[in-house]
Design a protein around this motif. Structure first.
Motif, PDB file in Angstrom:
ATOM      1  N   TRP A  10       0.819  -1.123  -0.004  1.00 26.02           N
ATOM      2  CA  TRP A  10       0.071   0.001  -0.011  1.00 26.02           C
ATOM      3  C   TRP A  10       0.924   1.192   0.258  1.00 26.02           C
ATOM      4  CZ3 TRP A  10      -4.964  -0.429  -0.907  1.00 26.02           C
ATOM      5  CH2 TRP A  10      -5.568  -1.619  -0.618  1.00 26.02           C
ATOM      6  N   HIS A  18      -5.471   5.256   6.098  1.00 23.12           N
ATOM      7  CA  HIS A  18      -6.023   4.057   6.944  1.00 23.12           C
ATOM      8  C   HIS A  18      -5.631   4.193   8.338  1.00 23.12           C
ATOM      9  CE1 HIS A  18      -5.826  -0.020   8.631  1.00 23.12           C
ATOM     10  NE2 HIS A  18      -6.781  -0.424   7.876  1.00 23.12           N
ATOM     11  N   TRP A  19      -4.410   4.377   8.664  1.00 26.28           N
ATOM     12  CA  TRP A  19      -4.092   4.376  10.242  1.00 26.28           C
ATOM     13  C   TRP A  19      -4.765   5.810  10.815  1.00 26.28           C
ATOM     14  CZ3 TRP A  19      -3.500   0.002  12.116  1.00 26.28           C
ATOM     15  CH2 TRP A  19      -3.044  -1.083  11.134  1.00 26.28           C
ATOM     16  N   VAL A  22      -8.243   4.965  11.389  1.00 22.51           N
ATOM     17  CA  VAL A  22      -8.234   3.769  12.662  1.00 22.51           C
ATOM     18  C   VAL A  22      -8.328   4.854  13.978  1.00 22.51           C
ATOM     19  CG1 VAL A  22      -7.114   1.951  13.886  1.00 22.51           C
ATOM     20  CG2 VAL A  22      -7.520   1.983  11.521  1.00 22.51           C
ATOM     21  N   ARG A  65     -10.386   9.300   1.125  1.00 22.52           N
ATOM     22  CA  ARG A  65      -9.703   8.098   0.806  1.00 22.52           C
ATOM     23  C   ARG A  65     -10.407   7.222  -0.239  1.00 22.52           C
ATOM     24  NH1 ARG A  65      -9.630   3.405   5.857  1.00 22.52           N
ATOM     25  NH2 ARG A  65      -8.378   1.892   4.338  1.00 22.52           N
ATOM     26  N   ARG A  69      -8.487   5.689  -3.287  1.00 26.56           N
ATOM     27  CA  ARG A  69      -8.447   4.260  -3.579  1.00 26.56           C
ATOM     28  C   ARG A  69      -8.785   4.072  -5.219  1.00 26.56           C
ATOM     29  NH1 ARG A  69      -8.718  -0.578  -4.604  1.00 26.56           N
ATOM     30  NH2 ARG A  69      -9.201  -2.165  -3.308  1.00 26.56           N
ATOM     31  N   HIS A  92     -13.991  -5.557   3.473  1.00 28.31           N
ATOM     32  CA  HIS A  92     -13.448  -4.041   3.518  1.00 28.31           C
ATOM     33  C   HIS A  92     -14.600  -3.322   2.828  1.00 28.31           C
ATOM     34  CE1 HIS A  92      -9.079  -5.801   2.697  1.00 28.31           C
ATOM     35  NE2 HIS A  92      -9.637  -5.760   3.912  1.00 28.31           N
ATOM     36  N   LEU A  95     -16.654  -2.216   5.501  1.00 29.50           N
ATOM     37  CA  LEU A  95     -16.136  -1.177   6.613  1.00 29.50           C
ATOM     38  C   LEU A  95     -16.190   0.077   5.818  1.00 29.50           C
ATOM     39  CD1 LEU A  95     -12.719  -3.318   7.767  1.00 29.50           C
ATOM     40  CD2 LEU A  95     -14.602  -2.703   9.127  1.00 29.50           C
ATOM     41  N   TYR A  96     -16.096   0.105   4.653  1.00 30.39           N
ATOM     42  CA  TYR A  96     -16.344   1.507   3.658  1.00 30.39           C
ATOM     43  C   TYR A  96     -17.771   1.990   4.120  1.00 30.39           C
ATOM     44  CZ  TYR A  96     -11.773   1.855   1.559  1.00 30.39           C
ATOM     45  OH  TYR A  96     -10.445   1.845   1.245  1.00 30.39           O
ATOM     46  N   HIS A 157     -11.714  -7.845  11.184  1.00 29.00           N
ATOM     47  CA  HIS A 157     -10.710  -7.601  10.009  1.00 29.00           C
ATOM     48  C   HIS A 157      -9.055  -7.318  10.875  1.00 29.00           C
ATOM     49  CE1 HIS A 157      -9.101  -4.693   7.197  1.00 29.00           C
ATOM     50  NE2 HIS A 157      -8.751  -3.814   8.344  1.00 29.00           N
ATOM     51  N   ALA A 158      -9.294  -6.774  11.997  1.00 31.77           N
ATOM     52  CA  ALA A 158      -7.732  -6.874  12.643  1.00 31.77           C
ATOM     53  C   ALA A 158      -7.328  -8.061  12.883  1.00 31.77           C
ATOM     54  CB  ALA A 158      -7.864  -5.750  13.899  1.00 31.77           C
ATOM     55  N   THR A 172       0.554  -9.467   4.426  1.00 33.29           N
ATOM     56  CA  THR A 172      -0.641  -8.664   4.420  1.00 33.29           C
ATOM     57  C   THR A 172      -0.572  -7.597   5.320  1.00 33.29           C
ATOM     58  OG1 THR A 172      -2.010 -10.835   4.107  1.00 33.29           O
ATOM     59  CG2 THR A 172      -3.228  -8.825   5.144  1.00 33.29           C
ATOM     60  N   MET A 176       0.859  -2.801   4.940  1.00 32.83           N
ATOM     61  CA  MET A 176       0.171  -1.619   5.276  1.00 32.83           C
ATOM     62  C   MET A 176       0.702  -0.833   6.265  1.00 32.83           C
ATOM     63  SD  MET A 176      -2.580   0.122   5.053  1.00 32.83           S
ATOM     64  CE  MET A 176      -4.145  -0.326   4.243  1.00 32.83           C
TER      65      MET A 176
HETATM   66  C1  HEM Z   1     -11.309   1.175  12.883  1.00 35.38           C
HETATM   67  C2  HEM Z   1     -10.768   0.226  12.618  1.00 35.38           C
HETATM   68  C3  HEM Z   1     -10.483  -0.211  11.125  1.00 35.38           C
HETATM   69  C4  HEM Z   1     -10.804   0.245   9.830  1.00 35.38           C
HETATM   70  C5  HEM Z   1     -12.395   0.971   9.669  1.00 35.38           C
HETATM   71  C6  HEM Z   1     -10.389  -0.578   8.676  1.00 35.38           C
HETATM   72  C7  HEM Z   1     -10.380  -0.478   7.455  1.00 35.38           C
HETATM   73  C8  HEM Z   1      -9.940  -0.859   6.544  1.00 35.38           C
HETATM   74  C9  HEM Z   1     -10.502  -0.831   5.022  1.00 35.38           C
HETATM   75  C10 HEM Z   1     -11.477  -0.228   4.375  1.00 35.38           C
HETATM   76  C11 HEM Z   1      -9.493  -1.440   4.455  1.00 35.38           C
HETATM   77  C12 HEM Z   1      -9.664  -1.752   2.885  1.00 35.38           C
HETATM   78  C13 HEM Z   1      -8.594  -0.902   2.041  1.00 35.38           C
HETATM   79  C14 HEM Z   1      -8.850  -0.896   0.371  1.00 35.38           C
HETATM   80  O1  HEM Z   1      -9.054  -2.067   0.119  1.00 35.38           O
HETATM   81  O2  HEM Z   1      -9.145  -0.037   0.032  1.00 35.38           O
HETATM   82  C15 HEM Z   1      -8.451  -1.886   5.100  1.00 35.38           C
HETATM   83  C16 HEM Z   1      -7.174  -2.629   4.841  1.00 35.38           C
HETATM   84  C17 HEM Z   1      -6.571  -2.967   5.745  1.00 35.38           C
HETATM   85  N1  HEM Z   1      -6.416  -2.973   7.213  1.00 35.38           N
HETATM   86 FE1  HEM Z   1      -7.807  -1.996   8.224  1.00 35.38          FE
HETATM   87  N2  HEM Z   1      -9.243  -1.269   9.360  1.00 35.38           N
HETATM   88  C18 HEM Z   1      -9.131  -0.980  10.662  1.00 35.38           C
HETATM   89  C19 HEM Z   1      -8.287  -1.517  11.420  1.00 35.38           C
HETATM   90  C20 HEM Z   1      -7.295  -2.066  11.250  1.00 35.38           C
HETATM   91  C21 HEM Z   1      -6.224  -2.746  12.329  1.00 35.38           C
HETATM   92  C22 HEM Z   1      -6.505  -2.445  13.783  1.00 35.38           C
HETATM   93  C23 HEM Z   1      -5.393  -3.264  11.436  1.00 35.38           C
HETATM   94  C24 HEM Z   1      -4.321  -4.283  11.932  1.00 35.38           C
HETATM   95  C25 HEM Z   1      -4.179  -4.894  13.176  1.00 35.38           C
HETATM   96  C26 HEM Z   1      -5.869  -3.171  10.149  1.00 35.38           C
HETATM   97  C27 HEM Z   1      -5.055  -4.016   9.127  1.00 35.38           C
HETATM   98  C28 HEM Z   1      -5.399  -3.658   7.530  1.00 35.38           C
HETATM   99  C29 HEM Z   1      -4.506  -4.238   6.662  1.00 35.38           C
HETATM  100  C30 HEM Z   1      -3.243  -5.178   6.723  1.00 35.38           C
HETATM  101  C31 HEM Z   1      -5.274  -3.903   5.364  1.00 35.38           C
HETATM  102  C32 HEM Z   1      -4.743  -4.301   4.028  1.00 35.38           C
HETATM  103  C33 HEM Z   1      -5.560  -5.753   3.586  1.00 35.38           C
HETATM  104  C34 HEM Z   1      -4.867  -6.138   2.131  1.00 35.38           C
HETATM  105  O3  HEM Z   1      -4.070  -5.889   1.597  1.00 35.38           O
HETATM  106  O4  HEM Z   1      -5.949  -6.950   1.740  1.00 35.38           O
HETATM  107  N3  HEM Z   1      -6.878  -2.611  10.120  1.00 35.38           N
HETATM  108  N4  HEM Z   1      -8.758  -1.618   6.718  1.00 35.38           N
END
Ligand code: HEM
Ligand code: HEM
Length: 193
Positions: A10, A18-19, A22, A65, A69, A92, A95-96, A157-158, A172, A176
């Motif tokens: 990413w 993303h972060w 979060v 975002r 994307r 995902h 979540l969006y 997801h996390a 994975t 990110m």
């Molecule tokens: C409020 C909490 C969270 C929300 C709303 C959220 C939302 C998202 C969304 C919507 C994506 C998709 C990105 C895309 O395809 O455009 C994503 C990807 C990702 N998130 Fe989160 N996330 C959250 C918390 C976390 C946490 C706590 C972690 C790790 C511990 C995490 C790790 C990842 C990773 C590794 C990806 C990439 C997945 C991939 O490459 O297939 N996320 N997140």
């Protein structure tokens, strides 16, 4: 769709958004869950105002975002069974949807409450809906339920991201996260030099 970001991880912008989202969601959850229990004092009004202003900023950030994307695309998928890829896509997508529905439902609930809405005290945010107590109760319930749904989906997801990192040992999660400094890039394959 053309991809403008890197193909193996990413990009910095996608990671930053993303972060940041979060962190903001955690702050919003804390404010939301504590403010409703507060006694009726001016402090409560301030915390509500802060919750609403940060929430509207989250809405704007999520829109940016999503546009980013669409513009930059996603890195190549990592090898995984087809069902896992669909599950990840579905999560995902969900979540969006929730990231948009959360602030929108709060905004609508606030409009039904009849309380004015000022963004960090700077300007009045339009609320073109007349106050209605019954609809306020309904929409604030919806706002609360959407939050519990977001919590469940975000935790799953996390958990999946950490599982991939610890037990499947794939990239994975690391793709990110910012590249670790001083880490040499992976050696080139014979046939790709
Ligand atoms: C409020 C909490 C969270 C929300 C709303 C959220 C939302 C998202 C969304 C919507 C994506 C998709 C990105 C895309 O395809 O455009 C994503 C990807 C990702 N998130 Fe989160 N996330 C959250 C918390 C976390 C946490 C706590 C972690 C790790 C511990 C995490 C790790 C990842 C990773 C590794 C990806 C990439 C997945 C991939 O490459 O297939 N996320 N997140
Ligand atoms: C990412 C965005 C948001 C999150 C995660 C979030 C989360 C929450 C949570 C957890 C609660 C407590 C629910 C309860 O226990 O009753 C809450 C309440 C509330 N939120 Fe949000 N919120 C967001 C955005 C907004 C926005 C943009 C507004 C208005 C412009 C808003 C207005 C409200 C109001 C008025 C309440 C109180 C309802 C009551 O008094 O029962 N929220 N929010």
């Amino acid at each position: 769709m053309t991809r403008r970001g890197p193909s193996d991880r990413w990009g910095a912008m996608a990671q930053l958004m993303h972060w940041s989202i979060v962190v903001l969601i955690v702050v919003m959850a804390y404010l939301g869950l504590t403010m409703v229990e507060m006694p009726n004092t001016p402090r409560k009004v301030e915390v509500y105002a802060l919750h609403k202003s940060i929430g509207l900023a989250v809405l704007a950030l999520v829109v940016v975002r999503l546009l980013w994307r669409l513009y930059a695309g996603a890195p190549d998928p990592l090898p995984a069974p087809r069902w896992q890829r669909w599950l990840a896509h579905g999560t995902h997508f969900g979540l969006y949807v929730l990231l948009l529905a959360m602030p929108l439902s709060g905004w609508i609930a606030n409009a039904y409450s009849g309380f004015p809405l000022r963004w960090f005290g700077l300007f009045r945010v339009p609320q073109p809906i007349a106050a209605d107590e019954a609809l306020y109760d309904l929409t604030r319930e919806i706002h609360e339920w959407l939050f519990w749904l977001l919590l469940v989906l975000a935790l799953a997801h996390a958990f999946a991201a950490v599982w991939h990192h610890l037990f499947l040992g794939d990239a994975t999660l690391s793709r990110m996260l910012p590249r670790r400094r001083g880490r040499a890039p992976a050696p080139l394959q014979e046939d790709s030099r």
